[in-house]
Every structure is written in structure tokens, then in C-alpha cells.
Design a protein around this motif. Structure first.
Motif, PDB file in Angstrom:
ATOM      1  N   THR A 125       0.836  -1.197   0.000  1.00 54.44           N
ATOM      2  CA  THR A 125       0.000   0.000   0.000  1.00 54.44           C
ATOM      3  C   THR A 125       0.873   1.251   0.000  1.00 54.44           C
ATOM      4  O   THR A 125       2.047   1.207   0.383  1.00 54.44           O
ATOM      5  N   THR A 126       0.277   2.366  -0.384  1.00 55.31           N
ATOM      6  CA  THR A 126       1.000   3.638  -0.372  1.00 55.31           C
ATOM      7  C   THR A 126       1.473   3.973   1.033  1.00 55.31           C
ATOM      8  O   THR A 126       2.593   4.458   1.228  1.00 55.31           O
ATOM      9  N   GLU A 127       0.629   3.712   2.021  1.00 56.58           N
ATOM     10  CA  GLU A 127       0.998   3.989   3.414  1.00 56.58           C
ATOM     11  C   GLU A 127       2.242   3.210   3.823  1.00 56.58           C
ATOM     12  O   GLU A 127       3.156   3.754   4.463  1.00 56.58           O
ATOM     13  N   ALA A 180       4.539   1.965   1.806  1.00 62.70           N
ATOM     14  CA  ALA A 180       5.686   2.440   1.029  1.00 62.70           C
ATOM     15  C   ALA A 180       6.261   3.720   1.627  1.00 62.70           C
ATOM     16  O   ALA A 180       7.486   3.864   1.756  1.00 62.70           O
ATOM     17  N   LEU A 181       5.395   4.647   1.996  1.00 62.07           N
ATOM     18  CA  LEU A 181       5.848   5.916   2.560  1.00 62.07           C
ATOM     19  C   LEU A 181       6.523   5.705   3.919  1.00 62.07           C
ATOM     20  O   LEU A 181       7.499   6.387   4.251  1.00 62.07           O
ATOM     21  N   ILE A 195       9.009   0.311  -4.189  1.00 62.86           N
ATOM     22  CA  ILE A 195       8.348   1.546  -3.767  1.00 62.86           C
ATOM     23  C   ILE A 195       7.835   2.321  -4.980  1.00 62.86           C
ATOM     24  O   ILE A 195       6.699   2.820  -4.982  1.00 62.86           O
ATOM     25  N   TYR A 196       8.643   2.407  -6.038  1.00 62.95           N
ATOM     26  CA  TYR A 196       8.196   3.081  -7.257  1.00 62.95           C
ATOM     27  C   TYR A 196       6.952   2.397  -7.826  1.00 62.95           C
ATOM     28  O   TYR A 196       6.001   3.069  -8.256  1.00 62.95           O
ATOM     29  N   LYS A 197       6.945   1.073  -7.828  1.00 61.98           N
ATOM     30  CA  LYS A 197       5.802   0.326  -8.366  1.00 61.98           C
ATOM     31  C   LYS A 197       4.536   0.639  -7.561  1.00 61.98           C
ATOM     32  O   LYS A 197       3.474   0.903  -8.131  1.00 61.98           O
ATOM     33  N   ILE A 198       4.656   0.620  -6.235  1.00 58.86           N
ATOM     34  CA  ILE A 198       3.507   0.895  -5.374  1.00 58.86           C
ATOM     35  C   ILE A 198       2.988   2.307  -5.586  1.00 58.86           C
ATOM     36  O   ILE A 198       1.776   2.550  -5.601  1.00 58.86           O
ATOM     37  N   MET A 199       3.900   3.228  -5.799  1.00 63.45           N
ATOM     38  CA  MET A 199       3.525   4.637  -5.971  1.00 63.45           C
ATOM     39  C   MET A 199       3.070   4.952  -7.397  1.00 63.45           C
ATOM     40  O   MET A 199       2.799   6.109  -7.734  1.00 63.45           O
ATOM     41  N   GLY A 200       2.981   3.911  -8.246  1.00 62.84           N
ATOM     42  CA  GLY A 200       2.492   4.101  -9.608  1.00 62.84           C
ATOM     43  C   GLY A 200       3.539   4.589 -10.592  1.00 62.84           C
ATOM     44  O   GLY A 200       3.210   4.971 -11.718  1.00 62.84           O
ATOM     45  N   LYS A 201       4.807   4.563 -10.191  1.00 59.04           N
ATOM     46  CA  LYS A 201       5.896   5.022 -11.069  1.00 59.04           C
ATOM     47  C   LYS A 201       6.591   3.798 -11.667  1.00 59.04           C
ATOM     48  O   LYS A 201       7.780   3.555 -11.445  1.00 59.04           O
TER      49      LYS A 201
END
Length: 310
Positions: free
Chosen positions: A146-148, A150-151, A177-183
Motif C-alpha cells: 500500500t502507499t501507506e 511504502a511511505l 516503492i516506485y511500483k507501489i507509488m504508480g511510477k
């Protein structure tokens, strides 16, 4: 019993006796050496209880060590390193324990430079204590992407990168982390660089998870299977490849599914309902032979090179 006598018991491997003795002493006197002794004998006792599979007792001792540590003189930070190793032990035995929460509260920047040094055991390199902690953190992130999460994990990775910027696992965690954040493009670029210098099977499988192009994904999975020497580690790639090939080449899909199921059965793993459904859909399809499929892997490996993926 004096502290030196208790340390002697510890040195002799008489952990139960040492633990009983130091608890009695610590209950009435919490001096400098008594506290240090209580800590180290407690560490021994926790490890013993885990070996004995007395998990609840072991976890209670771990919590007691966390309460005790701030009261102990630990100028050389050896006690802190012991706490880190204890946390790894707890993580491996307690599914409710969060390494991410633990190291966030502890603050990973408190680890010493020595905690980030690669060790050697029997002349074989062993990941540093810091990297072992980071590995557990990102196992949690991978299981709950999740984004949470990852951050929350990003500052921990930043510290790991500060000590080991070129470490392959740190690069993989950055890509996650990039994958989770949509990058996804940034994650793909990281893997392009990684596989240009490393030829491990799992890297090709992870890279395949990132790409959307079916031809590229197929080629990467074939490369993953062909690169892996131990067939028991190919079941994930074979399952993914079987699904990709189902609509375009059923005999090859049949081959990969058969191998995947055989590997899972040999390991004692359950056959998922998705696998059972695909198996039913391929009933009556004759698989290609092993020689034919190996040639297919070779051709797909050439495809990877031609596409200049890396």
C-alpha cells in the motif's frame, strides 16, 4: 550469587541456572553490572526458549529486554545489536510482529556503521545486520503493498541506501516503492540496470511482473526458468508463463503447467483452484517435449537481447 558467578554459568552454557540466579539478584538490586548481566542472560534465555518452541515465553522475554535496555550502559552498542538480532528472531516466529513498526519506533539511524558491514561465516558472505532488518521490513511491504506502507518504509530504505547504494536488494526495494507509488517506468529502469549486471533467475521473474508487453514478459519468464538451476524455485515463473501461453500456444502452456504442478506436489504445496481450472481447460492437450521447450527458452533469451531490454 555474585554477578561473576552468574556470567561463569552463562559461559558454561547453563542458561537456565544463570537466568534463575540473575532474576533473583536483579529483583533486589539493579546495579551497573547486575543490569548488564540481566540483559545478556535474558538474551540467551530468549534464544533458548525459541529453540524449545516455547514461543509465548520467548516473546515475553523480548518485551522485557526492550524495557530493560534503556536502563543499561551500552556505550559500544553491542546490546543494541543484540536487540536487533532478537527482533529478527521474533519476526521469524511471530506473524503479528511488525518489523516496520519496530524499526520505525527504534529509529534505524541509531544503528552503528558496524551494523551495516557484511559478515563472513565459514568464508561465505552474510548480509549485514542492517540489511537483514531492511529485508524483513520489505517483506512486509511486499506482502501489503500500500502507499501507506511504502511511505513509511521509504526513510528506512534511504538509510540503507546511504550505507549500501549499489546493493542489489536495496535497488529492488527502491523499485518496489516506485511500483507501489504508480511510477512503474522508474521501477522498470532500475531492473534494466540490475539485470545488465546480474543474471539471477528471481530478478527476471520480478522484472516480468513489472512489464505489460506480453512478448517481453514471456521472454523474461523464459529467461528466469532457463537461468534457475534448482527447479523447485521455478514454479512461480512456470505458472505465470502457462497463463501467458494459454491463448497462443496450448502445448507449451500444458508443459509449463504440468511442471508447475509437479514441483508443488513434490514440495507438499496445495494446488490452487486457479491451477485446477487451467488444468481442466487444457485437458486433452499434449505438451511439447522437454527438448522442444528448452529450445523455446533459448529463442526467447535471444528475443530478450534483440529487444534491448537492458
Amino acid at each position: 550469587m555474585e554477578v561473576r558467578d552468574i556470567f561463569k554459568l552463562r559461559k558454561e552454557g547453563k542458561i537456565e541456572e544463570a537466568y534463575a540466579a540473575i532474576r533473583t539478584r536483579y529483583a533486589t538490586y539493579k546495579g551497573h553490572y547486575t543490569t548488564i548481566c540481566m540483559f545478556w542472560v535474558g538474551v540467551d534465555m530468549m534464544e533458548l526458549r525459541y529453540k524449545q518452541r516455547r514461543l509465548e515465553e520467548a516473546h515475553k522475554i523480548f518485551l522485557a529486554l526492550l524495557r530493560l535496555y534503556p536502563t543499561m550502559d551500552d556505550q559500544d552498542r553491542r546490546g543494541q545489536s543484540a536487540i536487533m538480532r532478537a527482533a529478527i528472531l521474533v519476526f521469524d516466529h511471530n506473524p503479528k510482529f511488525s518489523m516496520l513498526d519496530f524499526i520505525t519506533k527504534w529509529d534505524i539511524t541509531r544503528l552503528t556503521a558496524d551494523d551495516w558491514v557484511i559478515q563472513r561465516v565459514n568464508n561465505h558472505p552474510v548480509p549485514s545486520l542492517g540489511m537483514r532488518i531492511v529485508g524483513k521490513v520489505f517483506k512486509e511491504v511486499a506482502d501489503n503493498p500500500t502507499t501507506e506502507m511504502a511511505l513509511k518504509a521509504a526513510p528506512i530504505l534511504a538509510e540503507a541506501l546511504r550505507h549500501s547504494p549499489y546493493n542489489v536488494n536495496n535497488q529492488r526495494y527502491k523499485a518496489l516503492i516506485y511500483k507501489i507509488m504508480g511510477k512503474t517506468d522508474k521501477a522498470i529502469n532500475i531492473y534494466r540496470h540490475i539485470i545488465a549486471h546480474h543474471n539471477q533467475s528471481y530478478l527476471f521473474t520480478e522484472f516480468a511482473d513489472l512489464v505489460g508487453d506480453t512478448a517481453v514478459k514471456t521472454a523474461l519468464l523464459c529467461r528466469a526458468i532457463a537461468t534457475q538451476r534448482e527447479q523447485k524455485f521455478t514454479q512461480k515463473a512456470r505458472w505465470q508463463l502457462a497463463n501467458l501461453l494459454y491463448t497462443v500456444d496450448k502445448p507449451r502452456a500444458r508443459y509449463e503447467l504440468d511442471r508447475c504442478i509437479a514441483i508443488r506436489k513434490a514440495a507438499g504445496f496445495a494446488i490452487s483452484w486457479q491451477m485446477q481450472n487451467l488444468d481442466a481447460s487444457l485437458q486433452g492437450v499434449e505438451p511439447v517435449n522437454e527438448k522442444n521447450q528448452r529450445e523455446y527458452y533459448r529463442q526467447q533469451t535471444l528475443t530478450v537481447d534483440k529487444l534491448k531490454i537492458y
